[in-house]
Design a protein around this motif. Sequence first.
Motif, PDB file in Angstrom:
ATOM      1  N   ASP A 243       6.183   3.996   5.066  1.00 47.79           N
ATOM      2  CA  ASP A 243       7.185   3.144   5.448  1.00 47.79           C
ATOM      3  C   ASP A 243       7.010   1.911   4.767  1.00 47.79           C
ATOM      4  OD1 ASP A 243       4.226   3.026   6.375  1.00 47.79           O
ATOM      5  OD2 ASP A 243       5.036   1.637   8.005  1.00 47.79           O
TER       6      ASP A 243
ATOM      7  N   HIS B  22       0.802  -1.214   0.049  1.00 46.63           N
ATOM      8  CA  HIS B  22       0.029  -0.117  -0.040  1.00 46.63           C
ATOM      9  C   HIS B  22       0.781   1.225  -0.068  1.00 46.63           C
ATOM     10  CE1 HIS B  22       0.962  -0.729   4.290  1.00 46.63           C
ATOM     11  NE2 HIS B  22       0.387   0.472   4.372  1.00 46.63           N
TER      12      HIS B  22
ATOM     13  N   HIS C 296       2.725  -4.563  11.766  1.00 45.91           N
ATOM     14  CA  HIS C 296       3.755  -3.947  12.851  1.00 45.91           C
ATOM     15  C   HIS C 296       3.383  -4.488  13.978  1.00 45.91           C
ATOM     16  CE1 HIS C 296       5.201  -1.880   9.232  1.00 45.91           C
ATOM     17  NE2 HIS C 296       3.989  -1.063   9.337  1.00 45.91           N
TER      18      HIS C 296
HETATM   19 ZN   LIG Z   1       3.333   0.355   7.823  1.00 44.28          ZN
END
Ligand SMILES: [Zn+2]
Length: 334
Positions: A79, A75, A232
């Motif tokens: 990050d 996506h 995460h």
């Molecule tokens: Zn992420």
Amino acid sequence: MVCLLASAIMLAASAANLDIYWIDVEGGGATLLVTPARETILIDSGENKAHHAARMHDAVRSAGLNRIDHHIVTHWHADHYGGTYALSKLLPIRNYYAGTPFPDRVDDDPQFSVLMPLFKKANRGKPRILAPGDVIPLRQVSGYPEVRVRVIGGNRRQIAARSGGPSNLACGAPVVAPRFDDGENAMSLVLMIEYGKFRFLNAGDVTWHIEERLACPADLIGKVDLFQVTHHGLDRSNNPHLIRSIQPLVAVVNNGPQKGSEPNTMRTLLGAKEPAVVWALYANLKTGPDLNPPAQRIANPAGTPGGRGLRASVQPGGTFTVQIGDDGHKEEYR
Ligand SMILES: [Zn+2]
């Protein structure tokens, strides 16, 4: 002569494995797969930081390779695709894939306007857009099980449930979402990586309500051997219905020094009837030892400089090891 023969056999044995590297990008995503045919698949690329690109480059080189064959962006968050441009300066990236076309803007990503032009520059074209049911074309080695990267979901859609299939007993009473999140995270690709019978789930940062659709009422995924904890390890993701449904044997938390492995996610993983064996890149120092893996399964203990990744190596029969770095603590799972 005898020594040469022995080392040749060892090389052949390790080349038969599917290797998975979780590169430390400090709370982002960067998962490298190296197949028995020596193809490299990089799922996400961390942030736009020189040391993130250097770590991804090092992981590829440690496998004796110097290119990315397939780069999949789950996506459009900084990050997950921020490191692509810097990495493209270090090695060639051949094929790009994403779950949605280049967006014009992403509301919850302040770095978008800087990073998207860089990604486009690295890509020199458009990524191939993946849809549920798609399979990444990979080279195979005869005599070894097939390696598959299959798209289970993306862009808020999922593969269809088997018609007339049973409803999922792991669903039970409805769970209350901690927060409805229908932003860019919800669009994440959900990827199943298989090597013969071995199954590894990487769902990017997909959020609670999309996870609910993956598990309930019909289980679209089934059990997995290895689970990259979603988002995460944030509690906005990792819906217990999905985790109880996939029943991972081993879970890897790709968190950062200050991000991820939140309490509800860790409770779900560690408190299940058959708790997952959890490994993490970092400890969550706010939650205490009960909600962290034991110290030997944490790649970067508090007070160390960081930068150590985790690595799984999957044999053709499905037995796999998880290890810290190249030479750290290692365990085997059957
Ligand atoms: Zn992420």
